[in-house]
Structure formats: structure tokens, C-alpha cells
Design an enzyme around this catalytic site. Structure first.
Site, mmCIF file in Angstrom:
data_model
loop_
_atom_site.group_PDB
_atom_site.id
_atom_site.type_symbol
_atom_site.label_atom_id
_atom_site.label_comp_id
_atom_site.label_asym_id
_atom_site.label_seq_id
_atom_site.Cartn_x
_atom_site.Cartn_y
_atom_site.Cartn_z
ATOM 1 N N GLY A 15 -51.527 -12.059 29.115
ATOM 2 C CA GLY A 15 -51.175 -12.915 27.989
ATOM 3 C C GLY A 15 -49.878 -13.686 28.004
ATOM 4 N N GLY A 16 -49.394 -14.524 27.097
ATOM 5 C CA GLY A 16 -48.163 -14.793 27.001
ATOM 6 C C GLY A 16 -47.096 -14.139 27.730
ATOM 7 N N ALA A 17 -46.808 -12.961 27.018
ATOM 8 C CA ALA A 17 -45.920 -12.096 27.742
ATOM 9 C C ALA A 17 -45.876 -11.534 29.323
ATOM 10 C CB ALA A 17 -45.691 -10.759 26.994
ATOM 11 N N GLY A 18 -47.172 -11.157 29.432
ATOM 12 C CA GLY A 18 -47.538 -10.905 30.951
ATOM 13 C C GLY A 18 -47.347 -12.001 31.889
ATOM 14 N N PHE A 117 -43.481 -22.804 8.259
ATOM 15 C CA PHE A 117 -44.140 -21.589 8.296
ATOM 16 C C PHE A 117 -43.427 -20.761 7.280
ATOM 17 C CE2 PHE A 117 -47.359 -19.706 11.094
ATOM 18 C CZ PHE A 117 -47.999 -21.075 11.447
ATOM 19 N N ASP A 218 -54.273 -0.223 24.482
ATOM 20 C CA ASP A 218 -54.234 0.796 25.773
ATOM 21 C C ASP A 218 -52.972 1.186 26.188
ATOM 22 O OD1 ASP A 218 -56.821 -0.059 25.621
ATOM 23 O OD2 ASP A 218 -56.934 -1.157 27.377
ATOM 24 N N GLN A 237 -48.853 -5.576 10.425
ATOM 25 C CA GLN A 237 -48.798 -6.742 9.439
ATOM 26 C C GLN A 237 -50.391 -7.259 9.166
ATOM 27 O OE1 GLN A 237 -47.955 -11.033 10.767
ATOM 28 N NE2 GLN A 237 -46.154 -10.495 9.479
ATOM 29 N N HIS A 239 -52.334 -10.280 7.582
ATOM 30 C CA HIS A 239 -52.042 -11.667 7.272
ATOM 31 C C HIS A 239 -52.999 -12.066 6.254
ATOM 32 C CE1 HIS A 239 -52.266 -15.895 7.963
ATOM 33 N NE2 HIS A 239 -51.516 -15.820 8.873
ATOM 34 N N LEU A 249 -58.824 -15.608 11.785
ATOM 35 C CA LEU A 249 -57.515 -16.263 11.198
ATOM 36 C C LEU A 249 -57.566 -17.440 10.731
ATOM 37 C CD1 LEU A 249 -54.645 -14.895 10.855
ATOM 38 C CD2 LEU A 249 -54.007 -16.617 12.456
ATOM 39 N N GLU A 252 -51.208 -19.665 8.919
ATOM 40 C CA GLU A 252 -50.313 -20.136 7.706
ATOM 41 C C GLU A 252 -49.949 -21.720 7.921
ATOM 42 O OE1 GLU A 252 -47.678 -17.003 7.902
ATOM 43 O OE2 GLU A 252 -45.998 -18.131 7.638
ATOM 44 N N ARG A 283 -45.629 -12.974 4.955
ATOM 45 C CA ARG A 283 -46.678 -12.466 5.004
ATOM 46 C C ARG A 283 -47.329 -11.086 4.195
ATOM 47 N NH1 ARG A 283 -48.328 -13.887 11.173
ATOM 48 N NH2 ARG A 283 -48.181 -15.991 11.003
ATOM 49 N N HIS A 370 -53.491 -7.912 11.336
ATOM 50 C CA HIS A 370 -53.173 -9.040 12.321
ATOM 51 C C HIS A 370 -52.146 -8.725 13.235
ATOM 52 C CE1 HIS A 370 -52.540 -13.379 13.448
ATOM 53 N NE2 HIS A 370 -51.178 -12.954 13.054
ATOM 54 N N GLU A 401 -46.774 -8.061 22.379
ATOM 55 C CA GLU A 401 -46.830 -7.134 21.314
ATOM 56 C C GLU A 401 -47.085 -6.082 21.265
ATOM 57 O OE1 GLU A 401 -50.059 -9.383 18.936
ATOM 58 O OE2 GLU A 401 -50.226 -7.457 17.774
ATOM 59 N N ARG A 412 -43.062 -9.180 10.639
ATOM 60 C CA ARG A 412 -42.746 -10.267 11.593
ATOM 61 C C ARG A 412 -42.977 -11.540 10.961
ATOM 62 N NH1 ARG A 412 -46.058 -13.969 14.531
ATOM 63 N NH2 ARG A 412 -48.163 -12.717 14.012
ATOM 64 N N SER A 417 -43.658 -14.325 17.072
ATOM 65 C CA SER A 417 -44.216 -13.652 18.187
ATOM 66 C C SER A 417 -44.577 -14.492 19.604
ATOM 67 C CB SER A 417 -45.452 -13.033 17.804
ATOM 68 O OG SER A 417 -46.247 -12.744 18.677
ATOM 69 N N LEU A 418 -45.065 -15.658 19.339
ATOM 70 C CA LEU A 418 -44.969 -16.507 20.472
ATOM 71 C C LEU A 418 -43.635 -16.602 21.296
ATOM 72 C CD1 LEU A 418 -47.656 -19.217 19.512
ATOM 73 C CD2 LEU A 418 -48.101 -17.335 20.876
HETATM 74 C C1 LIG Z 1 -55.593 -15.248 15.752
HETATM 75 C C2 LIG Z 1 -53.982 -15.033 15.931
HETATM 76 C C3 LIG Z 1 -53.337 -16.001 15.771
HETATM 77 C C4 LIG Z 1 -51.985 -15.944 15.898
HETATM 78 N N1 LIG Z 1 -51.245 -17.104 15.776
HETATM 79 C C5 LIG Z 1 -50.027 -17.021 15.944
HETATM 80 C C6 LIG Z 1 -49.004 -18.102 15.890
HETATM 81 O O1 LIG Z 1 -49.345 -19.043 15.595
HETATM 82 N N2 LIG Z 1 -47.712 -17.956 16.388
HETATM 83 C C7 LIG Z 1 -47.221 -16.887 16.654
HETATM 84 O O2 LIG Z 1 -46.052 -16.680 17.018
HETATM 85 N N3 LIG Z 1 -47.988 -15.649 16.857
HETATM 86 C C8 LIG Z 1 -49.237 -15.787 16.704
HETATM 87 N N4 LIG Z 1 -50.160 -14.452 16.804
HETATM 88 C C9 LIG Z 1 -49.768 -13.371 17.281
HETATM 89 C C10 LIG Z 1 -49.480 -13.836 18.948
HETATM 90 O O3 LIG Z 1 -50.409 -14.746 19.373
HETATM 91 C C11 LIG Z 1 -49.670 -12.224 19.617
HETATM 92 O O4 LIG Z 1 -48.819 -11.422 19.229
HETATM 93 C C12 LIG Z 1 -49.208 -12.583 21.253
HETATM 94 O O5 LIG Z 1 -50.064 -13.700 21.799
HETATM 95 C C13 LIG Z 1 -49.613 -11.381 22.006
HETATM 96 O O6 LIG Z 1 -49.251 -11.862 23.243
HETATM 97 P P1 LIG Z 1 -49.159 -10.597 24.503
HETATM 98 O O7 LIG Z 1 -48.897 -11.279 25.659
HETATM 99 O O8 LIG Z 1 -48.233 -9.480 24.004
HETATM 100 O O9 LIG Z 1 -50.566 -10.010 24.292
HETATM 101 P P2 LIG Z 1 -51.985 -11.040 24.661
HETATM 102 O O10 LIG Z 1 -52.074 -12.155 24.964
HETATM 103 O O11 LIG Z 1 -53.079 -10.316 23.884
HETATM 104 O O12 LIG Z 1 -52.479 -10.309 26.423
HETATM 105 C C14 LIG Z 1 -52.646 -8.877 26.458
HETATM 106 C C15 LIG Z 1 -53.246 -8.906 28.050
HETATM 107 O O13 LIG Z 1 -53.330 -7.439 28.372
HETATM 108 C C16 LIG Z 1 -54.326 -7.194 29.034
HETATM 109 N N5 LIG Z 1 -54.695 -5.679 28.929
HETATM 110 C C17 LIG Z 1 -54.729 -4.990 27.629
HETATM 111 N N6 LIG Z 1 -54.942 -3.843 28.040
HETATM 112 C C18 LIG Z 1 -54.990 -3.617 29.526
HETATM 113 C C19 LIG Z 1 -55.518 -2.526 30.297
HETATM 114 N N7 LIG Z 1 -55.715 -1.325 29.956
HETATM 115 N N8 LIG Z 1 -55.500 -2.841 31.485
HETATM 116 C C20 LIG Z 1 -55.354 -4.386 32.182
HETATM 117 N N9 LIG Z 1 -55.046 -5.356 31.239
HETATM 118 C C21 LIG Z 1 -54.862 -5.069 29.903
HETATM 119 C C22 LIG Z 1 -55.335 -8.072 28.294
HETATM 120 O O14 LIG Z 1 -56.373 -8.368 29.646
HETATM 121 C C23 LIG Z 1 -54.436 -9.405 28.294
HETATM 122 O O15 LIG Z 1 -54.197 -10.031 29.400
HETATM 123 C C24 LIG Z 1 -51.484 -14.894 16.501
HETATM 124 C C25 LIG Z 1 -52.314 -13.804 16.702
HETATM 125 C C26 LIG Z 1 -53.682 -13.683 16.395
HETATM 126 C C27 LIG Z 1 -54.590 -12.636 16.690
#
Ligand SMILES: Cc1cc2nc3c(=O)[nH]c(=O)nc-3n(C[C@H](O)[C@H](O)[C@H](O)COP(=O)(O)OP(=O)(O)OC[C@H]3O[C@@H](n4cnc5c(N)ncnc54)[C@H](O)[C@@H]3O)c2cc1C
Length: 597
Positions: A15-18, A117, A218, A237, A239, A249, A252, A283, A370, A401, A412, A417-418
Site C-alpha cells: 500500500g502507500g506505506a509499503g 476536512f 495479519d 475510529q 467514520h 465510505l 468527509e 469523526r 474505518h 495503518e 485520527r 493517514s495518507l
Molecule cells: C475507504 C477508505 C477511504 C479512506 N480515505 C482516506 C483519505 O481520504 N485520507 C486519508 O488520509 N486516509 C484515508 N483512509 C485511510 C488510509 O487510506 C489508510 O489508512 C491507508 O491507505 C493504509 O495504508 P497502508 O499502506 O498502511 O495499508 P494498505 O494500503 O491497505 O496496504 C496494506 C498492504 O499489506 C499487504 N498485506 C497485508 N497482509 C499481508 C500479508 N499477510 N502478507 C503479505 N502482504 C500483506 C496488502 O496486500 C497491501 O498491499 C481511507 C481508508 C478507507 C478504508
């Protein structure tokens, strides 16, 4: 070990963090990113509303205001040094994304556009400030695509559709991970000097949620199994605006653009609860307000939902009442065309899933689970810490996250979060590469795959008759009903007992599919094991915290208690029991104050 790989840094999650961590780590170390999903299917891609930074492109704003709003929004549980760091880094992080090619929306002068926001304010007037940078209502999608392209350009090694099952820790240091390749069912060992967890949250433990199916905790569950602590797990949280019954969702950003909440009596109710910021209160406040309206019989037709109204004539009416103007001082309005341009995906969701057209009709909404505030404890460089002395686990990092830095504390703010992903993903990547440059490979255990294999074998060969889907359904319901927006001693006690009973039943789960190729039944059952572990910790930590703060609202302890509870929870499993310890909150400039809305 047939399938052995060796990398300096292994990132779990795309995801964004990874991706940010992978990108930065790959500049200084041989890096692999492992993901159970194809990277661009990660939940970050679902983020809609925006990413915060005090750019001040449309009106006055400052890093200090952003910092204070985030501290206040966290209900003073966020660590202020980490929040300051994130808010200071924010403008640069946005410009970096822009330079990578992220197509932000623009102002007429060509600057990055920003929208209001919840909880983001002008600290002098107390009114909402435009701080959320956005690309329509697809901001997360654009971040994910942009970062993925950058990673490909930098030749990061991707292992897509590999699910990590275990973390290897040798002599107190991270030594790699074990994963299953979904296409073949084969186990793979990734030997690494540094491991970064970026596995996202665990919202799927709740019945109504905005979270993706992959949000099964996980990373958190794997850490628990190794006796590592999780921080502030009681804070989750809700939402305020999920589509009624579906939980999908509604950003907001809709309220940022002028949408308001309406109860069954046709009344705009938020001014009663938050007279200054109204519909843009944070929220937790808005979710509780909706819950109160519904429980006092003011839902729509007495049911458990209210309306979100962004029809142009309503926006005009309420903007005039609020004295909201455009930057040039003219009265604020929003045409149907503007709505289509600013929130196209939301319009689509409502038309497709509800048959409701938000330009002419109000949207039925209810609060939805959320965001995971708690998680794997880290410092601001993404290094995992184990206790109140901030002792490190060498070679282990977490970001996004699944991590708890903690910048979000008890609640939050939207769009933070982004920002968290981009800032802390980057530093985790940098630190991990630096660590790997100075560290050797730890020796691997003789049979690194033993624990993972045993978990799978138990599910495959079980003689029991329990069905994973039934257990999951019961868990989600009890967590949503009893460890949800409002909580009480008796309810949470009941939830803990229920989840424990479900855990016992889980031992009897039988997976019917004995195949190896894309055995999703097996993997879903394995994920349910993670959710049960995490749900139990969430319920136990919530029961333990005898106060109300941010997202944790107790009917029996309605007030915040700084005397006793201005501290982080650290919870870990020891001999099957949950051990709860505490860690002080870092306070730099802002002493806790009562929240005024
Ligand atoms: C609908 C929605 C709208 C949102 N809107 C906003 C917004 O507008 N602004 C904002 O700041 N935040 C928003 N958020 C929150 C924010 O998007 C998330 O907190 C953030 O994107 C999480 O990013 P991440 O990189 O931590 O995880 P993710 O993007 O979920 O990535 C997790 C990764 O981990 C991998 N993974 C998980 N378990 C395993 C495993 N066992 N083995 C291998 N890979 C694994 C998955 O494949 C995935 O690639 C929103 C969240 C949601 C749900």
C-alpha cells in the site's frame, strides 16, 4: 528449503506505506516488497478525500496549526514530537508526490487545490481551513499508482500475491519472513537483514466497515504470536458516513464541499453538538452525534440511519447560514456540475449501490468502522519499540495503518493517514536501508517454515465441523454491537467472552478445499485466526481503559481522565494471557485541554 530468497530489506505490504518504504529502502539496499494483493489493489487505493499539508494555497495556514489540530484531534494521546515531525515534513512530502507525477487537482492559478476536512482549522478563528490536497475523490488511488510506478522505475523486486505467514526472529533480531505463494501454495523463506511491516489495519473484525477484505490484521497478529506488544488497540475510529447497511465510505470531503447531516425530523443536527465546526467536527464527535440522534428516535423513519445532503440548493442555504464564502468573498455555492467534478466516485457509488442520485436526493448513511489507530509500536523512524524505555527490536520496522507511532492517538483526523504513510513509510525505508548497510544476515532457524506449515496443516486436516464463515459473522457482529461507538463494562465483558468462545470453536474449523492452487478458503480461514486474535486484544484493552477518550467512548466512564489514563496501552500475550503495560505520552508544547467543539 527449496524456495529461499535473500534481500537486505523485505517490506511486507504494497500500500502507500509499503511502496514508499520500498522506494526509499531500494535506493540504499537490495529490497523486496511482498504483498498478498497485487500492489495497486491495496486499500490505499480506496482513499478518497485527500492528504493534509499546511501549504496555505487557498488561505492562511501553518504547520503549527496543523500540529495543534492533530494533537487536539488525538484527544492528547498522540505523541507530540512525532506529530510535529509529521506536520513539518508534510509540505515537502506533497511536493515530492507532485514531482513524481501525482495529478493533484489545481486552483485556477495552477497551485495544488485544497479542501476543508473535519478537525482541520484556522486556530485563530476556529473555522475550518482548506488543508486537504486532493485528486478529485481518488486521492489514494493516485498516490498508489504514482508510487507503484516509481518503484518499478527504481527496480524494486515485487513478490505479488505472496501472503506472509510468519516473522523470523533470531537471537532478538529480525531475520526475515515466511510467505505462501498463492498461485502454487508453496512456502517461501525470505532471509533479510531488515523487515518492514506495512500490512494495513483490521477493520474487518467489525460488521459494518469501510475497510477492504484484506484488512484482517495479519501484521498485528503475527507480532502478537511472537510476544511483541501492540499499542493502544482499544482505539478504533468509526467514520460517520458509511453507505447505509453496506459500510462503503462516503468521504468527509462531501461535508468539506458543503454537505450537511439531516435527521428524521429534517433538522440539521450537528450545530447542537459542535456549534463552531458543525458538520466538520472530528469523526468521533460526528459518529456519536449520529448515534445519539438515532437512539433518541430521530433516525430516518425511526431507522438506524440519517441523511447526508449535498444537493446544490441545500449547500447554498446552509453555506449562507454559516457565512461561508469563496476565497474572493462571494457567497459559496456548488452546482451539480461542480459536484460531479469534485466527487465523481461518490456519485457513482450512490447511483450504483443505492439507486440514489446525490445531486437531487439525500444519501442514507450510518457510521462505519474505518480506521485502526492502534498497532505495532514504533518511534518516528519506523523502528519497532518494545516497552516504555523505547527498547528497539533490531531489524524490525513498521509503517502505515498497522503501525502506531503514535500520531493519531485516540482519534485520527481525516487526511492525516495518507500523510502518515508517505512520511513514515519514507523514514522506515531510509532507516531500514541504513540498518541493513551496517548489519550482517542473522543465521536462519534450521526449519524456518515449521510454524507456518503447522498452522496450515491444522486447518487442512482438522476433524472438526466448524465453519469459518459462521465464526467470522458472529465475531463481526459482537465487535460492532458491543465494542463499537459506545461501550460499557458489561457489554465488553460479554464481547471478550464471546470472542474467546469463538477462538475455541476456531480450533475445530475444517477447510474443505485441500488443493494448493489459489486456496482462498484456506487463506480466509488463516486470516480469521488473525482477526480473532486481534479482536480479543481490542476488546480486552477497551475493557481495561476506564475513561472516554477520542474513539473510545464508555457509557460508564463518560469523561476523559488525564490523571489516570493519559498513557499509551502496550498489550502482549504471555503464556496465552494478555499482559497490559503502559507507556507515557510525549508532550512537548500542548498541555491537555478539555475539548471544545
Ligand atoms: C475507504 C477508505 C477511504 C479512506 N480515505 C482516506 C483519505 O481520504 N485520507 C486519508 O488520509 N486516509 C484515508 N483512509 C485511510 C488510509 O487510506 C489508510 O489508512 C491507508 O491507505 C493504509 O495504508 P497502508 O499502506 O498502511 O495499508 P494498505 O494500503 O491497505 O496496504 C496494506 C498492504 O499489506 C499487504 N498485506 C497485508 N497482509 C499481508 C500479508 N499477510 N502478507 C503479505 N502482504 C500483506 C496488502 O496486500 C497491501 O498491499 C481511507 C481508508 C478507507 C478504508
Amino acid at each position: 528449503m527449496a524456495n529461499l530468497h535473500q534481500f537486505d530489506v523485505v517490506v511486507v505490504g504494497a500500500g502507500g506505506a509499503g511502496l514508499m518504504a520500498g522506494l526509499y529502502a531500494s535506493r540504499g539496499a537490495k529490497t523486496a516488497v511482498i504483498s498478498k494483493l497485487y500492489p495497486t489493489r491495496s486499500h490505499t487505493g480506496a482513499a478518497q478525500g485527500g492528504i493534509s499539508a499546511a501549504l496555505g494555497n487557498l488561505e492562511e495556514d501553518s504547520v503549527e496549526w496543523h500540529t495543534y489540530d492533530s494533537v487536539k484531534g488525538s484527544d492528547y494521546l498522540g505523541d507530540q514530537d512525532a506529530i510535529e515531525f509529521m506536520c513539518q515534513e508534510a509540505p515537502q512530502a506533497i511536493l515530492e508526490l507532485e514531482h513524481m507525477g501525482l495529478p493533484f487537482d489545481r486552483t485556477p492559478e495552477g497551485k495544488i487545490s485544497q479542501r476543508p476536512f473535519g478537525g482541520h482549522t484556522n486556530n485563530v478563528t476556529g473555522k475550518p481551513v482548506r488543508r486537504a490536497c486532493h485528486a478529485a475523490d481518488r486521492t489514494g488511488h493516485m498516490i498508489l499508482q504514482t508510487l507503484y510506478q516509481q518503484c518499478l522505475k527504481n527496480k524494486v523486486n515485487f513478490f505479488d500475491e505472496y501472503q506472509v505467514l510468519d516473522l523470523l526472529i533470531v537471537e532478538g533480531k529480525a531475520a526475515g519472513v515466511v510467505a505462501v505463494e498463492l498461485a502454487t501454495g508453496e512456502l517461501h523463506t525470505f532471509h533479510a537483514k531488515a523487515v518492514i511491516f506495512a500490512t494495513g489495519g483490521h477493520g474487518r473484525i467489525f460488521e459494518v466497515t469501510s475497510n477492504a477484505y484484506a484488512y484482517t490484521g495479519d501484521g498485528a497478529a503475527i507480532c502478537l504470536r511472537h510476544g511483541l506488544p501492540l499499542q493502544d488497540m482499544e482505539f478504533f475510529q468509526f467514520h460517520p458516513t458509511g453507505i447505509y447497511k453496506l459500510g462503503i465510505l462516503i468521504t468527509e470531503g462531501v461535508r468539506g464541499e458543503g454537505g450537511v447531516l439531516i435527521n428524521g425530523q429534517g433538522e440539521r443536527f450537528m450545530p447542537k453538538y459542535a456549534p463552531t465546526v458543525k458538520d466538520l467536527a472530528s469523526r468521533d464527535v460526528v459518529s456519536r452525534a449520529i448515534y445519539t440522534e438515532i437512539s433518541e428516535g430521530r433516525g430516518i423513519n425511526g431507522k438506524n440511519y440519517v441523511y447526508l445532503d449535498i444537493r446544490p440548493e441545500s449547500v447554498k442555504k446552509y453555506a449562507a447560514l454559516d457565512g461561508r464564502t469563496n476565497p474572493d468573498g462571494t457567497p459559496y455555492t456548488l452546482s451539480g456540475e461542480d459536484i460531479l467534478k469534485k466527487i465523481p466516485d461518490i456519485i457513482d457509488f450512490c447511483r450504483v449501490y443505492l439507486g440514489v442520485d446525490p445531486i437531487t436526493q439525500m444519501m442514507p448513511i450510518q457510521p462505519t468502522a474505518h480506521y485502526t489507530m492502534g498497532g505495532i509500536p514504533t518511534n518516528k523512524y519506523g523502528e519497532v519499540v518494545l516497552d516504555d524505555q523505547n527498547t528497539l527490536l533490531p531489524g524490525l520496522f513498521a509503517a502505515g495503518e498497522c503501525a502506531c507511532v503514535s500520531i493519531h492517538g485516540a482519534n485520527r483526523l481525516g487526511t492525516n493517514s495518507l500523510l502518515d504513510l508517505v512520511v513514515f513509510g519514507k523514514y522506515a525505508g531510509l532507516r531500514a536501508a541504513e540498518y541493513a548497510q551496517n548489519a550482517g544476515f542473522a543465521a536462519l532457524p534450521v526449519e524456518p517454515e515449521t510454524a507456518s506449515r503447522a498452522q496450515f496443516e491444522a486447518l487442512r486436516n482438522g476433524s472438526g465441523r466448524e465453519n469459518a464463515f459462521d465464526i467470522a459473522t458472529e465475531m463481526k457482529k459482537v465487535m460492532f454491537d458491543l465494542v463499537g461507538i459506545y461501550r460499557s463494562e458489561a457489554g465488553m465483558q460479554q464481547a471478550v467472552e464471546k470472542v474467546r468462545a469463538l477462538k475455541a470453536r476456531y480450533q475445530q474449523v475444517r477447510v474443505a478445499d485441500s488443493g494448493k492452487i489459489f486456496n482462498t478458503e484456506l487463506l480466509n480461514a488463516w486470516e480469521l485466526g488473525n482477526m480473532l486474535e486481534v479482536a480479543e486484544v481490542v476488546a480486552e484493552c477497551a475493557l481495561n481503559r476506564k475513561e472516554s477518550r477520542g474513539g473510545h467512548s464508555r457509557e460508564d466512564y463518560p469523561n476523559r481522565d488525564d490523571q489516570e489514563w493519559l498513557k499509551h496501552t502496550l498489550a502482549r500475550r504471555q503464556d496465552g494471557k494478555l499482559v497490559i503495560e503502559y507507556k507515557p505520552v510525549t508532550i512537548t508544547r500542548y498541555q491537555p485541554k478539555a475539548r471544545v467543539y
